[in-house]
Design an enzyme around this catalytic site. Structure first.
Site, PDB file in Angstrom:
ATOM      1  N   GLY A  46      14.573  -1.300   5.216  1.00 46.44           N
ATOM      2  CA  GLY A  46      13.181  -1.413   5.651  1.00 46.44           C
ATOM      3  C   GLY A  46      12.878  -2.717   6.368  1.00 46.44           C
ATOM      4  O   GLY A  46      13.770  -3.464   6.776  1.00 46.44           O
ATOM      5  N   ALA A 120      10.215  11.958   8.555  1.00 45.25           N
ATOM      6  CA  ALA A 120       9.638  12.985   7.676  1.00 45.25           C
ATOM      7  C   ALA A 120       8.145  13.169   7.945  1.00 45.25           C
ATOM      8  O   ALA A 120       7.437  12.225   8.309  1.00 45.25           O
ATOM      9  CB  ALA A 120       9.856  12.575   6.225  1.00 45.25           C
ATOM     10  N   GLY A 182      -2.342 -16.728  14.627  1.00 48.25           N
ATOM     11  CA  GLY A 182      -2.360 -16.309  13.220  1.00 48.25           C
ATOM     12  C   GLY A 182      -1.703 -17.346  12.329  1.00 48.25           C
ATOM     13  O   GLY A 182      -0.513 -17.618  12.463  1.00 48.25           O
ATOM     14  N   VAL A 271      -0.735 -11.350  13.646  1.00 49.49           N
ATOM     15  CA  VAL A 271      -2.111 -11.067  13.219  1.00 49.49           C
ATOM     16  C   VAL A 271      -2.165  -9.906  12.230  1.00 49.49           C
ATOM     17  O   VAL A 271      -3.067  -9.086  12.263  1.00 49.49           O
ATOM     18  CB  VAL A 271      -3.033 -10.800  14.444  1.00 49.49           C
ATOM     19  N   GLY A 272      -1.197  -9.855  11.359  1.00 49.86           N
ATOM     20  CA  GLY A 272      -1.251  -8.898  10.254  1.00 49.86           C
ATOM     21  C   GLY A 272      -0.493  -7.610  10.505  1.00 49.86           C
ATOM     22  O   GLY A 272       0.121  -7.413  11.558  1.00 49.86           O
ATOM     23  N   ASP A 313       3.817  -1.119   0.769  1.00 46.60           N
ATOM     24  CA  ASP A 313       2.794  -1.590   1.717  1.00 46.60           C
ATOM     25  C   ASP A 313       1.729  -0.548   2.042  1.00 46.60           C
ATOM     26  O   ASP A 313       0.649  -0.905   2.510  1.00 46.60           O
ATOM     27  CB  ASP A 313       3.463  -2.016   3.039  1.00 46.60           C
ATOM     28  N   HIS A 445      15.758 -31.678 -18.639  1.00 48.16           N
ATOM     29  CA  HIS A 445      15.437 -32.907 -17.915  1.00 48.16           C
ATOM     30  C   HIS A 445      16.675 -33.410 -17.195  1.00 48.16           C
ATOM     31  O   HIS A 445      17.767 -33.350 -17.755  1.00 48.16           O
ATOM     32  CB  HIS A 445      14.960 -33.974 -18.903  1.00 48.16           C
TER      33      HIS A 445
HETATM   34  C1  FAD Z   1       8.317 -11.513   9.184  1.00 48.77           C
HETATM   35  C2  FAD Z   1       8.086 -10.979   7.794  1.00 48.77           C
HETATM   36  C3  FAD Z   1       8.437 -11.739   6.703  1.00 48.77           C
HETATM   37  C4  FAD Z   1       8.246 -11.246   5.425  1.00 48.77           C
HETATM   38  N1  FAD Z   1       8.591 -12.042   4.366  1.00 48.77           N
HETATM   39  C5  FAD Z   1       8.399 -11.584   3.114  1.00 48.77           C
HETATM   40  C6  FAD Z   1       8.782 -12.362   1.997  1.00 48.77           C
HETATM   41  O1  FAD Z   1       9.296 -13.472   2.144  1.00 48.77           O
HETATM   42  N2  FAD Z   1       8.586 -11.863   0.759  1.00 48.77           N
HETATM   43  C7  FAD Z   1       8.010 -10.636   0.560  1.00 48.77           C
HETATM   44  O2  FAD Z   1       7.839 -10.228  -0.588  1.00 48.77           O
HETATM   45  N3  FAD Z   1       7.622  -9.872   1.600  1.00 48.77           N
HETATM   46  C8  FAD Z   1       7.813 -10.311   2.865  1.00 48.77           C
HETATM   47  N4  FAD Z   1       7.453  -9.522   3.920  1.00 48.77           N
HETATM   48  C9  FAD Z   1       6.791  -8.235   3.638  1.00 48.77           C
HETATM   49  C10 FAD Z   1       7.818  -7.172   3.245  1.00 48.77           C
HETATM   50  O3  FAD Z   1       8.754  -7.034   4.287  1.00 48.77           O
HETATM   51  C11 FAD Z   1       7.121  -5.862   2.952  1.00 48.77           C
HETATM   52  O4  FAD Z   1       6.121  -6.057   1.989  1.00 48.77           O
HETATM   53  C12 FAD Z   1       8.104  -4.828   2.423  1.00 48.77           C
HETATM   54  O5  FAD Z   1       9.124  -4.591   3.368  1.00 48.77           O
HETATM   55  C13 FAD Z   1       7.381  -3.514   2.104  1.00 48.77           C
HETATM   56  O6  FAD Z   1       8.304  -2.600   1.603  1.00 48.77           O
HETATM   57  P1  FAD Z   1       8.045  -1.034   1.746  1.00 48.77           P
HETATM   58  O7  FAD Z   1       9.206  -0.390   1.056  1.00 48.77           O
HETATM   59  O8  FAD Z   1       6.690  -0.700   1.321  1.00 48.77           O
HETATM   60  O9  FAD Z   1       8.106  -0.702   3.303  1.00 48.77           O
HETATM   61  P2  FAD Z   1       9.058  -1.108   4.500  1.00 48.77           P
HETATM   62  O10 FAD Z   1       9.956  -2.212   4.183  1.00 48.77           O
HETATM   63  O11 FAD Z   1       8.146  -1.236   5.675  1.00 48.77           O
HETATM   64  O12 FAD Z   1       9.971   0.177   4.687  1.00 48.77           O
HETATM   65  C14 FAD Z   1       9.444   1.393   5.108  1.00 48.77           C
HETATM   66  C15 FAD Z   1      10.571   2.208   5.727  1.00 48.77           C
HETATM   67  O13 FAD Z   1      10.069   3.518   5.958  1.00 48.77           O
HETATM   68  C16 FAD Z   1      10.589   3.998   7.182  1.00 48.77           C
HETATM   69  N5  FAD Z   1       9.682   5.057   7.635  1.00 48.77           N
HETATM   70  C17 FAD Z   1       8.373   4.935   7.989  1.00 48.77           C
HETATM   71  N6  FAD Z   1       7.858   6.138   8.285  1.00 48.77           N
HETATM   72  C18 FAD Z   1       8.843   7.034   8.084  1.00 48.77           C
HETATM   73  C19 FAD Z   1       8.915   8.445   8.199  1.00 48.77           C
HETATM   74  N7  FAD Z   1       7.848   9.182   8.527  1.00 48.77           N
HETATM   75  N8  FAD Z   1      10.085   9.066   7.944  1.00 48.77           N
HETATM   76  C20 FAD Z   1      11.194   8.346   7.578  1.00 48.77           C
HETATM   77  N9  FAD Z   1      11.170   7.005   7.462  1.00 48.77           N
HETATM   78  C21 FAD Z   1      10.007   6.372   7.691  1.00 48.77           C
HETATM   79  C22 FAD Z   1      10.604   2.760   8.060  1.00 48.77           C
HETATM   80  O14 FAD Z   1      11.558   2.916   9.106  1.00 48.77           O
HETATM   81  C23 FAD Z   1      11.020   1.673   7.070  1.00 48.77           C
HETATM   82  O15 FAD Z   1      12.411   1.488   7.056  1.00 48.77           O
HETATM   83  C24 FAD Z   1       7.666  -9.968   5.222  1.00 48.77           C
HETATM   84  C25 FAD Z   1       7.311  -9.179   6.325  1.00 48.77           C
HETATM   85  C26 FAD Z   1       7.521  -9.675   7.600  1.00 48.77           C
HETATM   86  C27 FAD Z   1       7.136  -8.821   8.764  1.00 48.77           C
END
Ligand code: FAD
Length: 469
Positions: A46, A120, A182, A271-272, A313, A445
């Site tokens: 991801g 999916a 941002g 920006v999020g 997320d 310590h």
């Molecule tokens: C630059 C950056 C730095 C970050 N640093 C941190 C950090 O230091 N610590 C931290 O905790 N978090 C960090 N994050 C946030 C973190 O990456 C996310 O919170 C986390 O990846 C969320 O996990 P997730 O499994 O919900 O989704 P994701 O990691 O977004 O994975 C979702 C997956 O679903 C797949 N997908 C989407 N739709 C479909 C579909 N319809 N069919 C099949 N596959 C699909 C996507 O391709 C993706 O691989 C960072 C994010 C960014 C952008």
């Protein structure tokens, strides 16, 4: 075989292989479920592994070494100025990512999880179609949606070749100047990386402070250090226009009713992020969204469709990998018939700036907003032996507690390695620890962890290495 004609059956279908989806698939398989994992990307892991947590921290580590080499002058240790070979740095970062993504695949395959590459889309509450795969669809008993989030597009400058965080992590070049739009954790972490690599970096933030979620006494330490590294920090400022100017860009920035123009070689928009809830047929599955466009779930992760769970997320709460992974375990356990709930008291947050910021539980700002009485014990790192020996004594640890019960309600810290220290604060919150629990626990310590004990002592009015005020 005709593409997409086969339909398969599964006890559990997981959509998305980020830290939510792949962890859910592993836990469910370990609990005896027959699991199919659908991921549209080639690599597993991801956003976190491919274009988030891991590549960003790999780059931050490299820049930290260069900064530490410079700071070693205080020990009488002088290095020649660091210079980066971008190709090597890029391939090292990619090798870290690829090692981890391969590891995720190995773990899933060893558990017998069937991995399907494709996109999916729900066709009902127990069925989905898959685009771009030999397998045309899955009929499931349960499904966990873990489709994550994607980068918010910039409202201004649409269509211009400005960088996203994913572009910046690919390290295409080090521009002579960079404006980061941002001042949240992604913008600040990446801005400091590029500053460390030699770019003249300006951070523009709409809100009055950088890192709005964190308490100001923590962020001000980072801002103080960042001022030496960043060219400029503009708060209360809004980028209203972006235009091309030669090979670079010119930005119009509004600040307190006045406009200024910023010339820059490159722009990074941070920006999020927004949840990936569109285009996956949630309405057909009967999965409802909340007013922020995230999937509504209860504490077990169950959505409005009883056969479907959602994690990570795309659900309410902070967009963080460790929150996604915890929710993943809960959902997998619940659908396998085990009692579990996402009843965590704290989701720790870490900002990997230099120095780092970390907090868990209530912040002082939140307590103020909630009009909740609190006691705050602070311990400055300048009074801590280990911080002094590291030459890193700018920072603090604070413990926030309930004045009546002495229960620990929150822990905040800024300083070296606090990304590691915060886990003790999270454990204290999870275990319902009191100040006394932290005070009577023997901390080795000389270590940075002693600052947590000392801050608890300060909150209890019994400090040893500081004076009561
Ligand atoms: C630059 C950056 C730095 C970050 N640093 C941190 C950090 O230091 N610590 C931290 O905790 N978090 C960090 N994050 C946030 C973190 O990456 C996310 O919170 C986390 O990846 C969320 O996990 P997730 O499994 O919900 O989704 P994701 O990691 O977004 O994975 C979702 C997956 O679903 C797949 N997908 C989407 N739709 C479909 C579909 N319809 N069919 C099949 N596959 C699909 C996507 O391709 C993706 O691989 C960072 C994010 C960014 C952008």
């Amino acid at each position: 075989m005709v593409m997409g004609t086969i339909r398969i059956e599964a006890q559990l279908a997981v959509i998305g292989a980020g830290p939510g989806g792949y962890v859910a698939a592993i836990r469910a398989a370990d609990l005896g479920q027959e699991v199919v994992l659908i991921e549209e990307r080639q690599e597993l892991g991801g956003v976190c592994l491919i274009e988030g947590c891991i590549p960003s921290k790999a780059l931050i580590s490299a820049v930290e070494v260069a900064n530490a080499a410079q700071a070693a002058k205080q020990f009488g240790l002088t290095f020649v100025a660091a210079s980066f070979e971008l190709d090597k740095l890029r391939s090292w970062t990619k090798s870290v990512v690829s090692g981890l993504t391969k590891g995720v695949r190995f773990l899933l395959e060893k558990r017998g999880v069937q991995i399907i590459r494709g996109r999916a889309r729900f066709t009902g509450a127990n069925s989905l179609d898959i685009d771009g795969s030999d397998v045309g669809g899955v009929d499931f008993q349960h499904c966990i949606i873990a489709t994550g989030s994607r980068i918010n597009e910039l409202p201004t400058g649409y269509g211009l070749p400005v960088w996203t965080s994913a572009d910046a992590l690919n390290l295409p070049e080090v521009p002579e100047s960079l404006v980061v739009i941002g001042g949240g954790y992604i913008g600040l972490e990446l801005g400091l990386v590029y500053a460390g690599l030699g770019a003249r970096v300006t951070v523009v933030e709409f809100h009055p402070h950088l890192l709005m979620g964190a308490d100001h006494d923590l962020t001000e330490v980072v801002v103080r250090h960042s001022r030496n590294r960043l060219h400029n920090i503009l708060v209360n400022s809004r980028v209203s226009r972006i235009e091309r100017s030669g090979a670079g860009f010119v930005l119009t920035v509004e600040h307190e009713g006045k406009e200024q123009r910023l010339e820059t070689a490159q722009v990074l928009a941070a920006v999020g992020r927004k949840p990936n809830t569109d285009g996956i047929g949630l309405d057909r599955a009967g999965v409802a969204l909340d007013q922020h466009g995230k999937i509504k779930v209860d504490i077990t992760g169950t959505t409005s469709a009883p056969s479907i769970y959602a994690i990570g997320d795309i659900t309410p709460g902070p967009m963080l990998a460790h929150k996604a992974s915890r929710e993943a375990k809960v959902a997998a356990e619940v659908l396998a018939g085990h009692p579990a709930a996402f009843d965590n008291r704290a989701i720790p947050a870490v900002v990997f700036t230099d120095p780092e910021i970390a907090w868990a539980g209530i912040t002082e700002r939140e307590a103020l907003e909630q009009k909740r009485p609190i006691t705050v014990g602070r311990f400055p790192l300048r009074a801590l032996g280990r911080a002094r020996t590291l030459g890193r004594s700018d920072g603090l640890v604070k413990v926030i507690s309930d004045p009546e019960t002495k229960l620990v309600l929150g822990v905040g810290m800024v300083g070296p390695h606090v990304s590691e220290l915060i886990a003790e604060g999270a454990l204290a919150l999870e275990m319902g620890a009191t100040l006394e629990d932290l005070m009577v626990t023997i901390h080795p310590h000389p270590t940075l962890s002693e600052a947590i004990m000392e801050a608890a002592e300060a909150a209890a009015g019994a400090p040893v290495h500081t004076l009561t005020s």
